[in-house]
Design a protein around this motif. Structure first.
Motif: not given
Ligand code: ADP
Ligand code: TRP
Length: 323
Positions: A78-90
């Motif tokens: 599940v996408q939100s289980d990988v918080p690294e992605v949200s950080e990379l998004c920034w």
């Protein structure tokens, strides 16, 4: 080759999702390192009911597994289980030109309809770019409507690499030509937004009802017809073997048949095609705890890879000490 794709849990999957995207996920899990995720952060831009979003997420996982996604071959999470992605998004957001995002179709269409868009919808393609870049994906299997977003991802990755060095792998979209744009019951692109879908796991009776409503032309029965411009024929080709397609095309060209007959043939073919998946789905739905376990394992594997890439990006732009 590293393969990655995501699909939003905004409702039940339809034939367009299967033939345009999901079937490719299943094929590409053989012989590649594959990552597939349920894009719940993207879905949050439209689904604002917590019970619905969670239910859809579990249903999406069950559907994908039932359709042949094999967790011993591919990483499902599940996408939100990988918080690294949200950080990379920034990190990517800081270099994303507004003009580029203004040209993206989801935002542009909403604006054109006079609706107000929020920042989530506007920056949706940046999150999608982070999804892809976080796993060093080479190939992204999708339907045609997502190709623009993958181009944006390449642009953002290219400018980051240009500024900070070779951090990101530039991905390529992979679109299946014959099912890049599956038509819906009204002849337009099949999409949840157009209320013209036939769902993969729809019950038999309701599926037949929808098939009977597929638009056809009103010329007399005797007239010869062109199969290639008929959405009903296009839908039939998704399920039929080469020889069956040819036989149906010949019938069209000869004329003298009724569309009702073609619709019945399509319904039988579709029912037979999905029968085995339906049985598997029933078994999985009886054990949601196993599905959650698969998603938990997947998230762990995904975080390992995304963590590596995030660290590389953080070092490259000075957020962390150089390697
Ligand atoms: P929808 O338009 O119903 O909301 P999504 O945008 O969630 O569907 O699409 C999920 C995946 O399925 C994407 O990769 C998309 O390109 C693909 N897809 C959706 N509809 C079709 C279609 N009619 N033909 C081919 N692929 C499709
Ligand atoms: N935007 C995609 C869709 O609507 C879903 C998605 C999110 C995606 N992140 C992705 C697809 C990364 C491919 C790669 O279908």
């Amino acid at each position: 080759m590293r393969v990655l794709s995501g699909i939003q849990p905004t409702g039940r999957f339809h034939w367009g999702n299967y033939f345009g995207a999901i079937r490719q996920y299943i094929d590409l899990q053989h012989g590649n390192e594959a990552y597939y995720f349920i894009a719940n952060l993207h879905a949050l831009t439209t689904v604002r009911d917590r019970d619905v979003l969670w239910r859809n997420t579990v249903d999406a996982a069950i559907d994908l597994l039932a359709l042949g996604l094999d967790p011993s071959r591919a990483t499902l999470f599940v996408q939100s289980d990988v918080p690294e992605v949200s950080e990379l998004c920034w990190l990517l957001m800081t270099g994303a030109p507004l003009g580029l995002l203004e040209r993206c179709h989801a935002y542009k269409e909403k604006k054109a309809r006079g609706l107000t868009a929020d920042a989530g919808l506007f920056t949706y393609p940046v999150l999608m770019a982070a999804d892809i870049l976080a796993y060093d994906a080479d190939v992204v299997p999708v339907g045609m409507d997502q190709v623009q977003h993958i181009e944006v991802c390449r642009d953002l990755a290219g400018s980051f690499n240009h500024e900070f060095g070779e951090v990101f792998t530039l991905p390529k979209a992979k679109v299946l030509e014959e099912s890049a744009k599956v038509p819906g019951t009204d002849g337009e692109k099949m999409s949840k937004s157009y209320d013209n879908t036939i769902d993969i796991f729809e019950d038999g009776k309701s599926m037949r009802k929808k098939i009977m409503r597929i638009v056809t032309d009103s010329r007399p029965m005797e007239d010869p017809k062109d199969p290639d411009t008929d959405p009903l024929y296009q839908l039939y080709t998704l399920f039929a073997a080469g020889s069956e397609r040819e036989a149906m095309a010949a019938k069209y060209r000869a004329g003298g048949f009724g569309y009702g007959e073609v619709k019945k043939t399509l319904a039988d073919a579709a029912e037979g095609f999905f029968a085995e998946f339906r049985d598997r789905r029933n078994q999985l739905a009886a054990h949601p705890e196993k599905v959650c376990e698969i998603l938990g394992d997947g998230a762990q594997r995904a975080r390992r890879k995304a963590g590596e890439v995030l660290q590389r990006a953080q070092q490259a732009c000075g957020l962390k000490a150089p390697a």
